[in-house]
Write a protein that holds these residues in place. Structure first.
Motif, PDB file in Angstrom:
ATOM      1  N   LEU A 177      10.078 -10.039  -8.707  1.00 12.33           N
ATOM      2  CA  LEU A 177       9.735  -8.996  -7.728  1.00 12.33           C
ATOM      3  C   LEU A 177      10.195  -7.631  -8.223  1.00 12.33           C
ATOM      4  CD1 LEU A 177      10.746 -10.731  -4.376  1.00 12.33           C
ATOM      5  CD2 LEU A 177       8.445 -10.255  -5.177  1.00 12.33           C
ATOM      6  N   ILE A 178      11.403  -7.597  -8.796  1.00 12.70           N
ATOM      7  CA  ILE A 178      11.927  -6.324  -9.286  1.00 12.70           C
ATOM      8  C   ILE A 178      11.059  -5.807 -10.438  1.00 12.70           C
ATOM      9  CG2 ILE A 178      13.878  -5.239 -10.465  1.00 12.70           C
ATOM     10  CD1 ILE A 178      15.725  -7.045  -8.805  1.00 12.70           C
ATOM     11  N   MET A 181       8.075  -4.015  -9.432  1.00 12.56           N
ATOM     12  CA  MET A 181       8.242  -2.672  -8.885  1.00 12.56           C
ATOM     13  C   MET A 181       8.062  -1.594  -9.956  1.00 12.56           C
ATOM     14  SD  MET A 181       9.312  -3.142  -5.659  1.00 12.56           S
ATOM     15  CE  MET A 181       8.736  -4.767  -5.216  1.00 12.56           C
ATOM     16  N   GLN A 184       4.151   3.266 -10.964  1.00 12.45           N
ATOM     17  CA  GLN A 184       3.962   4.172  -9.841  1.00 12.45           C
ATOM     18  C   GLN A 184       3.827   3.393  -8.544  1.00 12.45           C
ATOM     19  OE1 GLN A 184       0.658   6.758 -11.218  1.00 12.45           O
ATOM     20  NE2 GLN A 184       1.678   8.264  -9.941  1.00 12.45           N
ATOM     21  N   ASP A 185       4.606   3.773  -7.569  1.00 12.12           N
ATOM     22  CA  ASP A 185       4.536   3.179  -6.251  1.00 12.12           C
ATOM     23  C   ASP A 185       3.175   3.509  -5.617  1.00 12.12           C
ATOM     24  OD1 ASP A 185       5.010   2.459  -3.634  1.00 12.12           O
ATOM     25  OD2 ASP A 185       6.105   4.299  -3.195  1.00 12.12           O
ATOM     26  N   VAL A 186       2.475   2.486  -5.122  1.00 10.56           N
ATOM     27  CA  VAL A 186       1.124   2.716  -4.602  1.00 10.56           C
ATOM     28  C   VAL A 186       1.138   3.661  -3.402  1.00 10.56           C
ATOM     29  CG1 VAL A 186      -0.882   1.638  -3.522  1.00 10.56           C
ATOM     30  CG2 VAL A 186       0.265   0.509  -5.411  1.00 10.56           C
ATOM     31  N   SER A 187       2.122   3.483  -2.529  1.00 17.14           N
ATOM     32  CA  SER A 187       2.112   4.254  -1.288  1.00 17.14           C
ATOM     33  C   SER A 187       2.444   5.730  -1.491  1.00 17.14           C
ATOM     34  CB  SER A 187       3.109   3.663  -0.289  1.00 17.14           C
ATOM     35  OG  SER A 187       2.828   2.300  -0.092  1.00 17.14           O
ATOM     36  N   GLU A 202       1.618   2.351 -14.965  1.00 14.97           N
ATOM     37  CA  GLU A 202       0.770   1.404 -14.254  1.00 14.97           C
ATOM     38  C   GLU A 202       1.396   0.017 -14.200  1.00 14.97           C
ATOM     39  OE1 GLU A 202      -3.131   2.157 -15.892  1.00 14.97           O
ATOM     40  OE2 GLU A 202      -2.997   4.145 -14.996  1.00 14.97           O
ATOM     41  N   PRO A 446       4.354  -6.738  -5.935  1.00 13.17           N
ATOM     42  CA  PRO A 446       3.709  -5.468  -5.600  1.00 13.17           C
ATOM     43  C   PRO A 446       2.771  -5.595  -4.400  1.00 13.17           C
ATOM     44  CG  PRO A 446       3.545  -5.918  -7.951  1.00 13.17           C
ATOM     45  CD  PRO A 446       4.091  -7.157  -7.311  1.00 13.17           C
ATOM     46  N   GLU A 449       4.880  -5.765  -1.099  1.00 15.17           N
ATOM     47  CA  GLU A 449       5.434  -4.465  -0.735  1.00 15.17           C
ATOM     48  C   GLU A 449       4.342  -3.512  -0.259  1.00 15.17           C
ATOM     49  OE1 GLU A 449       6.829  -1.970  -3.827  1.00 15.17           O
ATOM     50  OE2 GLU A 449       8.087  -0.790  -2.498  1.00 15.17           O
ATOM     51  N   GLU A 450       3.273  -3.447  -1.046  1.00 10.42           N
ATOM     52  CA  GLU A 450       2.189  -2.523  -0.743  1.00 10.42           C
ATOM     53  C   GLU A 450       1.612  -2.804   0.648  1.00 10.42           C
ATOM     54  OE1 GLU A 450      -0.902  -2.872  -3.687  1.00 10.42           O
ATOM     55  OE2 GLU A 450      -2.338  -2.069  -2.254  1.00 10.42           O
ATOM     56  N   LEU A 452       2.912  -4.585   3.148  1.00 13.03           N
ATOM     57  CA  LEU A 452       3.891  -4.400   4.225  1.00 13.03           C
ATOM     58  C   LEU A 452       3.989  -2.932   4.597  1.00 13.03           C
ATOM     59  CD1 LEU A 452       6.212  -5.209   6.096  1.00 13.03           C
ATOM     60  CD2 LEU A 452       7.753  -5.045   4.159  1.00 13.03           C
ATOM     61  N   ARG A 453       4.160  -2.096   3.587  1.00 13.19           N
ATOM     62  CA  ARG A 453       4.331  -0.667   3.864  1.00 13.19           C
ATOM     63  C   ARG A 453       3.081  -0.083   4.492  1.00 13.19           C
ATOM     64  NH1 ARG A 453       7.015   1.575  -1.576  1.00 13.19           N
ATOM     65  NH2 ARG A 453       6.693   3.590  -0.599  1.00 13.19           N
TER      66      ARG A 453
ATOM     67  N   PHE B  41       8.565   3.253   4.673  1.00 11.85           N
ATOM     68  CA  PHE B  41       9.558   2.909   3.656  1.00 11.85           C
ATOM     69  C   PHE B  41       9.346   3.792   2.442  1.00 11.85           C
ATOM     70  CE2 PHE B  41       9.453  -1.600   5.412  1.00 11.85           C
ATOM     71  CZ  PHE B  41      10.595  -1.390   6.159  1.00 11.85           C
ATOM     72  N   PRO B  43       9.966   4.762  -1.717  1.00 11.44           N
ATOM     73  CA  PRO B  43       9.881   3.955  -2.934  1.00 11.44           C
ATOM     74  C   PRO B  43      11.206   3.299  -3.317  1.00 11.44           C
ATOM     75  CG  PRO B  43       9.622   6.308  -3.414  1.00 11.44           C
ATOM     76  CD  PRO B  43       9.606   6.164  -1.937  1.00 11.44           C
ATOM     77  N   PHE B  46      12.688  -1.030  -1.311  1.00 12.43           N
ATOM     78  CA  PHE B  46      12.590  -2.403  -1.819  1.00 12.43           C
ATOM     79  C   PHE B  46      13.430  -2.654  -3.076  1.00 12.43           C
ATOM     80  CE2 PHE B  46       9.351  -2.821   1.259  1.00 12.43           C
ATOM     81  CZ  PHE B  46       9.367  -4.179   1.567  1.00 12.43           C
ATOM     82  N   LEU B  50      16.129  -5.591  -3.171  1.00 11.77           N
ATOM     83  CA  LEU B  50      15.983  -6.700  -4.113  1.00 11.77           C
ATOM     84  C   LEU B  50      17.140  -6.760  -5.093  1.00 11.77           C
ATOM     85  CD1 LEU B  50      12.149  -6.436  -4.822  1.00 11.77           C
ATOM     86  CD2 LEU B  50      13.331  -8.223  -3.536  1.00 11.77           C
TER      87      LEU B  50
ATOM     88  N   ALA C  71      -1.274   5.716 -16.658  1.00  8.79           N
ATOM     89  CA  ALA C  71      -0.819   6.899 -15.943  1.00  8.79           C
ATOM     90  C   ALA C  71      -1.948   7.861 -15.602  1.00  8.79           C
ATOM     91  CB  ALA C  71       0.293   7.601 -16.734  1.00  8.79           C
ATOM     92  N   GLY C 160      -5.168   5.562  -4.066  1.00 15.71           N
ATOM     93  CA  GLY C 160      -3.793   5.600  -4.560  1.00 15.71           C
ATOM     94  C   GLY C 160      -3.168   6.950  -4.283  1.00 15.71           C
ATOM     95  N   ALA C 161      -1.851   6.972  -4.081  1.00 20.09           N
ATOM     96  CA  ALA C 161      -1.169   8.237  -3.841  1.00 20.09           C
ATOM     97  C   ALA C 161      -1.263   9.095  -5.093  1.00 20.09           C
ATOM     98  CB  ALA C 161       0.286   7.982  -3.480  1.00 20.09           C
ATOM     99  N   ALA C 184      -2.747   4.839   1.378  1.00 19.54           N
ATOM    100  CA  ALA C 184      -3.094   4.627  -0.031  1.00 19.54           C
ATOM    101  C   ALA C 184      -3.455   3.164  -0.298  1.00 19.54           C
ATOM    102  CB  ALA C 184      -1.926   5.028  -0.920  1.00 19.54           C
ATOM    103  N   LYS C 186      -4.805   0.335  -3.572  1.00 19.54           N
ATOM    104  CA  LYS C 186      -4.701   0.189  -5.024  1.00 19.54           C
ATOM    105  C   LYS C 186      -6.103   0.162  -5.624  1.00 19.54           C
ATOM    106  CE  LYS C 186      -1.634  -1.985  -8.275  1.00 19.54           C
ATOM    107  NZ  LYS C 186      -0.547  -2.920  -8.401  1.00 19.54           N
TER     108      LYS C 186
END
Lengths: 507, 157, 324
Positions: A177-178, A181, A184-187, A202, A446, A449-450, A452-453, B41, B43, B46, B50, C71, C160-161, C184, C186
């Protein structure tokens, strides 16, 4: 009746000589790139796309689709023989297939995976043909909260994936899971654990991790073993290629279950064949009468995921064709190819382009039959790979791994990363930590997390969103049930828990 | 020495400590990331969660390895350090050489370095294998699949 | 990493020096690498391959596509910026790599304006303002009225953000004076699906991602962001026609070279691109992917890059998606 008429139309299209030829080219290329580690269907379909500009649309799509599902057949070959998965979806085949090869049963393992692939695909094609439009509607019902709940159940299932120590398995899943992560965070677009490297924006590529943790670590381990490796590398007589009647018998229900799981997951855009393979493996292990067999060459644990990923590869065409929403990166390219040829996927495709839709369905069948005929005779040849002296075999494997990983993005950093994961994988191997839960964590993390958020953002912070939607609620109840299944017997008799006892023997 | 005698599974202790270290490193790296709010939440949320979880699980694994007696627990066993370093080196050499010097040079480097990793080193075998692999991979990857590899150093064009 | 690129640059510089001796009129004398900064199969890659195929015929040398994704296109574009300016390494530049990426990502290793010699635009993809079937608004004005009656309650999706569609959506919200929640996803596929199912109310989508759903009637297009109406959706008004002033944005793709390439090479390539893109066969293929063929001069292209970079940097800053 209507279905029969439609299929007749489809076979009329698919059985023309030129269409057959392109189908053959597609599935052959698919098998080949499936066997080669690193080079996956995405890159191949992408590179072959320009060639299809000059083909009639139906033939072009049939060829590209052939590459996609053909790769599912080839992928498990090297996973079983060399612990080197050819594609992400075949990583699970390492877990049971490789021990079988070590026991001298590589032949039956390969024959059974080919049969399982064929079975899973054929059943899934019927589902696509008969129920595509209503199933597409189901895919639309599946929003962010539903995805979160489903993936959460998958993560809980990760706990049962480990065949050794439960605690270590959980720790490896969390580590996965780590790793998931990274990037880039999707949110928010925030880069995490990238250390300023654009290559990591990516995320860590699944194939690189798999190739390193499984393939490269195993090579180091084997060389370390020295002469001991030769025991299972001796020549395999031809009759030992043929599965025993027992193999067929124990495989049937796992194949059926795998096909069902795979079919459902294929309908959900964004899930993909790797998830369906892991999910069906976890299910088989959970319901097995003798779970201690898993990890040592269980036939059920091998064929179920194989049927599942092929089934997924077929039903993934449901959202692609009827919603115009691709299930994964490869189907996205196939969708692009359709647009270039002026075919507009969507709810009306079945009525507006019946020759394409039914031609494609019919070609799936023909293609899978070709794959069966192509793959079975080669199994004898593949098994010979094991009799090549290791001094010649391992540098060759290394080279194919390097080329495959490099070609993902023509990026040397990716190859170096594979080497790093090879070292990490070897350390884990020595410490008795299994890689499978890590991989599942890496795939699911991912998405969990994606979704859930996103769900909480959609509900403006109200967690009830997961309980008020029926599909999501169903999954959550299933998740609680799974936890009880694992925890309750452990609480009752902690000392005799088979999963803990097995931990001492496995490494 | 007395502590050593009580460790029942050195494998688990080492693995547990490794997990604890990775967990802590994760938390430290992620503390700089925005944590966000319950509705949104950030970045950092999590990764921190974790990291803590991994450290706790690692501690549990390690403690179990010390405290819980397991029959025939496996020792860690000898490390195959030479193969480990040389295999990694061979792969890294390929990565660094393939773009500037082309597939041929990179392949030869990979075969030579990896062949040092185990068994008897035979120059004849290394040469034969290099030639065969360059021919095979050029045929499959460059001529059939059309991947954008240079076969020879860029200067030769 | 630095060591490696130094090596590559050293080798490349040697090649460049060697070639400078030859005359530019003979250009090209060997195969050209076209860096597509996205993985194979994406819309940028498809356009890149269509152009590469045309250029190969036009220049009499093979143009090989080299996919270097990562990226948001900035990894591959960095490689273009650092390549020897000899005309043998070119790149596909885009709104992502030359405006949105530098505006939203921290530490982009190039200057989108100074480090490139723009050659010509290749194509333009409109943003389409599309709404979910659950939204009753039939026009942009009705949508704005709806959003104003429920401030902060409508969701707009994006791929995506910090992606092009995110900033395009934010620009619409700013131009119309609306307060909406950004959600956002994916990639384009999941964002489009969320629009179809009504999880989000609207999406400023790129044409290829939403065209088939619009034609299939599962989502509705209210406006396009381009100056002129799109031939793919002739009945859909532009933002200006729909009453939103000051909203003009599209996704473009163009051919770029590293800064410092000889003028003769730029001129030769500009001519070649114009000829390729004007070919009706090529134009038809570009249109099928949702990309309108467009060409311009190096100077016009340079101006466009500069304007877009400024525009996206401003909106990224306003919504807090800016890189540091």
């Amino acid at each position: 009746m209507e279905l029969i008429g439609n299929l007749a139309l489809g076979f009329g299209v698919a059985l023309s000589p030129m269409t057959l030829l392109y189908c053959l080219i597609g599935v052959t290329a698919g098998t080949l790139i499936g066997v080669l580690p690193g080079i996956g269907p995405i890159a191949t379909v992408g590179m072959l796309l320009p060639i299809t500009f000059h083909l009639p649309p139906v033939q072009a799509i049939i060829m590209l689709a052939g590459i996609y599902y053909g790769a599912m057949y080839g992928g498990s070959t090297t996973a079983i023989l060399l612990k080197l998965p050819g594609t992400a979806a075949s990583a699970v085949a390492c877990i049971e297939g490789y021990p079988m090869a070590q026991q001298g049963r590589a032949g039956p393992a390969l024959v059974m995976t080919t049969l399982a692939s064929f079975f899973g695909a054929c059943v899934a094609i019927i589902i696509v043909g008969a129920f595509a439009p209503p199933l597409a509607q189901f895919a639309l019902e599946f929003g962010s909260p539903e995805f979160f709940s489903l993936m959460l159940v998958g993560l809980i299932a990760a706990a049962v994936l480990a065949h050794g120590s439960l605690l270590k398995g959980l720790a490896m899943a969390v580590l996965g899971l780590i790793l998931g992560m990274v990037g880039q965070d999707v949110s928010t677009g925030f880069p995490r654990f990238t250390f300023g490297l654009g290559e990591l924006y990516e995320g860590v590529k699944f194939v690189i991790v798999v190739v390193g943790l499984f393939g490269l670590a195993e090579i180091v381990h084997n060389i370390g073993l020295g002469d001991k490796r030769e025991i299972y590398a001796k020549k395999v007589p031809l009759r030992e290629l043929i599965p025993l009647r027992r193999d067929l018998r124990v495989s049937f229900w796992p194949m059926v279950r795998g096909t069902g799981i795979g079919a459902v997951i294929g309908i959900l855009p964004g899930a993909g064949p790797a998830i369906s393979a892991f999910a069906s493996y976890a299910v088989e292990k959970r319901i097995a009468k003798d779970p201690s067999e898993f990890g040592k060459g269980s036939m059920a644990g091998l064929v179920a995921p194989e049927a599942a990923n092929n089934s997924t590869a077929q039903t993934a065409f449901i959202p692609t064709l009827t919603l115009g929403v691709p299930g994964d990166a490869t189907t996205a390219i196939i969708l692009g190819a359709m647009l270039i040829h002026g075919i507009v996927p969507g709810p009306k495709i079945v009525t507006e382009a019946p020759e394409l839709f039914w031609g494609l369905i019919a070609s799936f069948w023909i293609g899978n039959l070709m794959l069966l005929v192509l793959n079975l005779p080669f199994i004898g040849l593949w098994v010979r790979l094991l009799s090549i002296p290791y001094q010649i075999l391992f540098p060759s494997i290394l080279l194919f791994v390097c080329i495959g990983v490099f070609s993902l993005n023509n990026e040397p950093a990716d190859v170096i990363m594979a080497a790093a994961f090879g070292i990490i994988g070897y350390v884990f191997l020595k410490l008795g930590c299994e890689a499978a839960p890590l991989l599942l964590g890496l795939i699911l993390g991912p998405m969990v997390e994606e979704n859930l958020r996103r769900s909480l953002q959609l509900s403006r912070g109200d967690p009830m969103i997961f309980l008020t939607r029926p599909i999501s609620l169903t999954f959550l109840i299933a998740g609680v049930f799974l936890i009880l299944l694992v925890v309750v017997p452990a609480l009752r008799k902690p000392r005799k828990d088979p999963t803990i006892a097995a931990g001492s023997k496995e490494s | 020495m007395s502590l050593r005698a009580r460790i029942h599974s050195p494998q688990d202790v080492a693995a547990g400590l490794l997990f604890v270290a990775i967990g802590i490193a994760t938390v430290v790296a992620a503390l700089d990331y925005p944590m966000g709010t319950v509705r949104r939440f950030g970045p950092g949320y999590f990764p921190v969660l974790l990291g803590v979880l991994l450290a706790l699980l690692g501690a549990a694994v390690a403690i179990k390895g010390i405290a819980v007696r397991i029959e025939d627990a496996e020792p860690i066993g000898p490390w195959a350090l030479r193969p480990l370093i040389l295999i990694a080196a061979a792969v890294i050499a390929f990565a660094l050489l393939v773009r500037p010097l082309g597939l041929t040079v990179a392949t030869v480097a990979l075969v030579v370095i990896s062949s040092l990793a185990g068994g008897r080193f035979s120059l004849k075998r290394v040469i034969a294998l290099s030639v065969a692999l360059v021919a095979l991979s050029a045929a499959i990857f460059i001529f059939t699949l059309g991947l954008p590899f240079n076969l020879w150093p860029a200067l030769w064009n | 990493m630095t060591n490696r690129s130094n090596w590559a640059m050293l080798a490349a510089a040697a090649v460049a020096g060697w070639l400078a001796a030859g005359s530019a009129s003979a250009y090209p004398t060997k195969p050209i690498t076209l860096i597509v900064p996205f993985p194979p199969g994406g819309s940028t890659d498809i356009v890149g391959r269509i152009i590469a195929e045309g250029l190969s015929k036009e220049l009499g040398q093979s143009v090989v596509v080299d996919n270097r994704g990562g990226a948001g296109g900035t990894v591959g574009t960095t490689a273009v910026a650092k390549a020897a300016p000899d005309g043998y390494t070119l790149g596909i530049g885009s709104t992502s790599s030359h405006a949105v990426g530098p505006a939203t990502l921290p530490k982009v290793a190039y200057n989108a304006v100074k480090d490139f010699a723009p050659i010509s635009l290749v194509g333009e993809t409109p943003y389409v303002l599309a709404v979910s079937p659950k939204v009753t608004a039939k026009t942009v004005a009705e949508l704005i009225a709806l959003a104003k009656s429920k401030p902060g309650q409508l969701n707009y999706g994006s791929a995506g953000a910090g992606s092009t569609t995110h900033l395009a959506g934010a620009m619409f919200a700013a131009a119309a004076g609306l307060k909406m929640e950004h959600i956002a996803y994916k990639g384009n596929g999941p964002a489009t699906k969320a629009l179809m199912s009504g999880e989000v109310e609207l999406l400023m989508g790129s044409m290829p991602a939403v065209l088939s759903q619009i034609k299939g009637g599962t989502i509705r297009a209210l406006a396009v962001g381009t100056v002129k109406r799109s031939p793919a959706l002739p009945d859909v008004p532009t933002m200006r026609e729909a009453g939103v002033a000051g909203y003009e944005a599209s996704l473009w793709l163009g051919l770029v070279a590293p800064a410092g390439v000889p003028q003769a090479v730029v001129t030769r390539l500009n001519q070649a691109v114009h000829k390729v893109v004007s070919d009706p066969e090529v134009a038809k293929r570009l249109q099928a992917t949702g990309t309108e063929p467009r060409i311009n001069t190096p100077a016009e292209f340079a101006k466009q890059v500069q304007d877009d970079l400024a525009k996206y940097t401003k909106i990224a800053k306003d919504i807090g998606a800016g890189g540091s």
